[in-house]
Scaffold this motif. Structure first.
Motif, PDB file in Angstrom:
ATOM      1  N   UNK A   1       0.950   3.969   3.768  1.00  0.00           N
ATOM      2  CA  UNK A   1       0.049   2.975   3.190  1.00  0.00           C
ATOM      3  C   UNK A   1      -0.549   2.182   4.345  1.00  0.00           C
ATOM      4  N   UNK A   2      -1.870   2.071   4.354  1.00  0.00           N
ATOM      5  CA  UNK A   2      -2.571   1.498   5.506  1.00  0.00           C
ATOM      6  C   UNK A   2      -3.445   0.329   5.081  1.00  0.00           C
ATOM      7  N   UNK A   3      -3.471  -0.679   5.921  1.00  0.00           N
ATOM      8  CA  UNK A   3      -4.316  -1.863   5.715  1.00  0.00           C
ATOM      9  C   UNK A   3      -5.534  -1.738   6.625  1.00  0.00           C
ATOM     10  N   UNK A   4      -6.714  -1.574   6.025  1.00  0.00           N
ATOM     11  CA  UNK A   4      -7.942  -1.388   6.786  1.00  0.00           C
ATOM     12  C   UNK A   4      -8.705  -2.698   6.984  1.00  0.00           C
ATOM     13  N   UNK A   5      -8.128  -3.796   6.538  1.00  0.00           N
ATOM     14  CA  UNK A   5      -8.828  -5.073   6.606  1.00  0.00           C
ATOM     15  C   UNK A   5      -8.230  -5.968   7.687  1.00  0.00           C
TER      16      UNK A   5
ATOM     17  N   UNK B   1      -2.621  -6.766   9.376  1.00  0.00           N
ATOM     18  CA  UNK B   1      -4.014  -6.314   9.504  1.00  0.00           C
ATOM     19  C   UNK B   1      -4.093  -5.077  10.390  1.00  0.00           C
ATOM     20  N   UNK B   2      -4.833  -4.082   9.899  1.00  0.00           N
ATOM     21  CA  UNK B   2      -5.070  -2.842  10.646  1.00  0.00           C
ATOM     22  C   UNK B   2      -3.774  -2.145  11.046  1.00  0.00           C
ATOM     23  N   UNK B   3      -2.759  -2.269  10.202  1.00  0.00           N
ATOM     24  CA  UNK B   3      -1.482  -1.613  10.453  1.00  0.00           C
ATOM     25  C   UNK B   3      -1.144  -0.687   9.293  1.00  0.00           C
ATOM     26  N   UNK B   4      -0.190   0.204   9.544  1.00  0.00           N
ATOM     27  CA  UNK B   4       0.252   1.159   8.530  1.00  0.00           C
ATOM     28  C   UNK B   4       1.767   1.119   8.414  1.00  0.00           C
ATOM     29  N   UNK B   5       2.278   1.610   7.292  1.00  0.00           N
ATOM     30  CA  UNK B   5       3.721   1.660   7.076  1.00  0.00           C
ATOM     31  C   UNK B   5       4.054   2.899   6.260  1.00  0.00           C
ATOM     32  N   UNK B   6       5.105   3.609   6.676  1.00  0.00           N
ATOM     33  CA  UNK B   6       5.579   4.767   5.924  1.00  0.00           C
ATOM     34  C   UNK B   6       6.457   4.317   4.767  1.00  0.00           C
TER      35      UNK B   6
ATOM     36  N   UNK C   1      -1.333  -8.390   3.810  1.00  0.00           N
ATOM     37  CA  UNK C   1      -0.981  -8.160   2.414  1.00  0.00           C
ATOM     38  C   UNK C   1       0.532  -8.098   2.250  1.00  0.00           C
ATOM     39  N   UNK C   2       0.992  -8.615   1.122  1.00  0.00           N
ATOM     40  CA  UNK C   2       2.351  -8.369   0.674  1.00  0.00           C
ATOM     41  C   UNK C   2       2.275  -7.281  -0.381  1.00  0.00           C
ATOM     42  N   UNK C   3       3.033  -6.200  -0.194  1.00  0.00           N
ATOM     43  CA  UNK C   3       3.000  -5.080  -1.130  1.00  0.00           C
ATOM     44  C   UNK C   3       4.349  -4.973  -1.830  1.00  0.00           C
ATOM     45  N   UNK C   4       4.293  -4.561  -3.091  1.00  0.00           N
ATOM     46  CA  UNK C   4       5.523  -4.406  -3.861  1.00  0.00           C
ATOM     47  C   UNK C   4       5.332  -3.262  -4.856  1.00  0.00           C
ATOM     48  N   UNK C   5       6.267  -2.299  -4.838  1.00  0.00           N
ATOM     49  CA  UNK C   5       6.199  -1.141  -5.732  1.00  0.00           C
ATOM     50  C   UNK C   5       7.062  -1.385  -6.962  1.00  0.00           C
ATOM     51  N   UNK C   6       6.473  -1.105  -8.137  1.00  0.00           N
ATOM     52  CA  UNK C   6       7.169  -1.278  -9.402  1.00  0.00           C
ATOM     53  C   UNK C   6       7.079  -0.002 -10.220  1.00  0.00           C
ATOM     54  N   UNK C   7       8.226   0.385 -10.825  1.00  0.00           N
ATOM     55  CA  UNK C   7       8.249   1.544 -11.705  1.00  0.00           C
ATOM     56  C   UNK C   7       9.321   1.337 -12.761  1.00  0.00           C
ATOM     57  N   UNK C   8       9.024   1.738 -13.999  1.00  0.00           N
ATOM     58  CA  UNK C   8      10.003   1.660 -15.083  1.00  0.00           C
ATOM     59  C   UNK C   8      10.976   2.830 -15.067  1.00  0.00           C
TER      60      UNK C   8
ATOM     61  N   UNK D   1       9.474  -3.737  -1.008  1.00  0.00           N
ATOM     62  CA  UNK D   1       8.605  -4.873  -0.722  1.00  0.00           C
ATOM     63  C   UNK D   1       8.405  -4.967   0.783  1.00  0.00           C
ATOM     64  N   UNK D   2       7.171  -5.265   1.186  1.00  0.00           N
ATOM     65  CA  UNK D   2       6.893  -5.307   2.630  1.00  0.00           C
ATOM     66  C   UNK D   2       5.658  -6.153   2.891  1.00  0.00           C
ATOM     67  N   UNK D   3       5.529  -6.560   4.140  1.00  0.00           N
ATOM     68  CA  UNK D   3       4.292  -7.173   4.625  1.00  0.00           C
ATOM     69  C   UNK D   3       3.504  -6.099   5.350  1.00  0.00           C
ATOM     70  N   UNK D   4       2.214  -6.033   5.070  1.00  0.00           N
ATOM     71  CA  UNK D   4       1.333  -5.064   5.710  1.00  0.00           C
ATOM     72  C   UNK D   4       0.323  -5.833   6.548  1.00  0.00           C
TER      73      UNK D   4
END
Length: 298
Positions: free
Chosen positions: A199-203, A229-234, A207-214, A224-227
């Motif tokens: 997941x990559x931040x092109x701005x 600017x202009x960084x990526x995370x596996x 961003x704070x990202x959080x994945x949710x699934x039932x 949950x992670x911080x992304x």
């Protein structure tokens, strides 16, 4: 008078023939289809086009883009020694013409590149013609789509399903392959299987990202992670089920929240990181160097 001589003349004619080996998928009308991934503007994807002389005589084939298409380009990558490529200048115009002579059972390969400059759907076609055979006109469909977002998902490792040989695609399936589809395939009950995507931040925002699934059988690491600017995370997705289940396009929500970090040197944080705090064992007494325990918190 002389005796008459009667005899029959019989012959069998053949025409040059070129067949499309790749792509293997076709639409309902039998036209070969090249389906590109849904791509971020500025990136490039390349798919192979493999052609073969399946006839009994040499064949001269012509290959060109039917219409002007700046998003697509064609380049030869593998030609047999006897191919006698008559014209390879595709750079002169976007629908430049390839002429290649192939002997029986010989193959040639081309690279079809999709390099979008603008977001949107892009549909074009390549025309394959065989000289001296008016019946050999094959249209190869090119289907692609591009997008431009602040946060994108790409580089999925091992998660795509490609159409198999002889696959005839329904019209509802004739669309670009979305980058955010993960296919775990068949998995044994009780066993784990992992797929990884980026997941990559092109701005210039954080961003704070959080994945949710039932669905409890899917686990995201990190969740949950911080992304920055202009960084990526596996992100690793683990699938494990203790009973037989089937999931088809199960939705997962990725929540995005813009945040401000006061520290310019903020670390690339996620919930896998732990903080260790040392506290004295005996309350009310002076702490001794070796008389401490660690408390781990997320």
């Amino acid at each position: 008078r002389g005796m008459g001589l009667n005899f029959e003349l019989q012959g069998e004619g053949s025409l040059p023939q070129i067949s499309v080996i790749q792509p293997a998928a076709t639409d309902r009308n039998g036209k070969p289809v090249m389906i590109f991934k849904r791509l971020v503007v500025g990136k490039t994807q390349i798919l192979p086009l493999v052609l073969s002389n399946t006839g009994t005589m040499s064949a001269v084939m012509g290959l060109k883009l039917e219409e002007e298409a700046s998003e697509f380009s064609v380049r030869p990558v593998l030609l047999p020694p006897s191919a006698n490529q008559l014209d390879t200048d595709l750079s002169a115009s976007s629908n430049g013409h390839h002429l290649v002579n192939l002997d029986p059972n010989e193959r040639c390969s081309f690279e079809i590149a999709y390099s979008p400059r603008n977001s949107g759907e892009h549909t074009h076609s390549i025309l394959l013609q065989v000289q001296d055979n008016p019946y050999e006109h094959t249209q190869i469909l090119l289907l692609a789509e591009s997008y431009l977002d602040e946060v994108i998902i790409d580089n999925i490792r091992g998660g795509h399903v490609c159409p198999q040989l002889g696959t005839s695609l329904d019209s509802s399936l004739l669309k670009p392959i979305y980058e955010n589809h993960l296919d775990f395939g068949n998995t044994t009950v009780g066993e784990e299987k992992q797929l990884v995507f980026c997941i990559s931040n092109k701005s210039q925002q954080v961003f704070k990202i959080h994945f949710e699934s039932n669905l409890t059988c899917f686990t995201f690491t990190p969740t949950t992670a911080h992304l920055l600017a202009n960084r990526s995370k596996d992100i690793q997705v683990t699938f494990k089920s203790e009973k037989a289940v089937t999931h088809n396009r199960a939705p997962v929500t990725c929540k995005l929240q813009k945040i401000n970090l006061t520290d310019k040197d903020s670390i690339d944080w996620d919930d896998r990181m732990k903080v260790t705090k040392w506290v004295p064992v005996h309350a009310g007494k002076a702490a001794v160097e070796d008389d401490r325990v660690s408390v781990i918190s997320g």
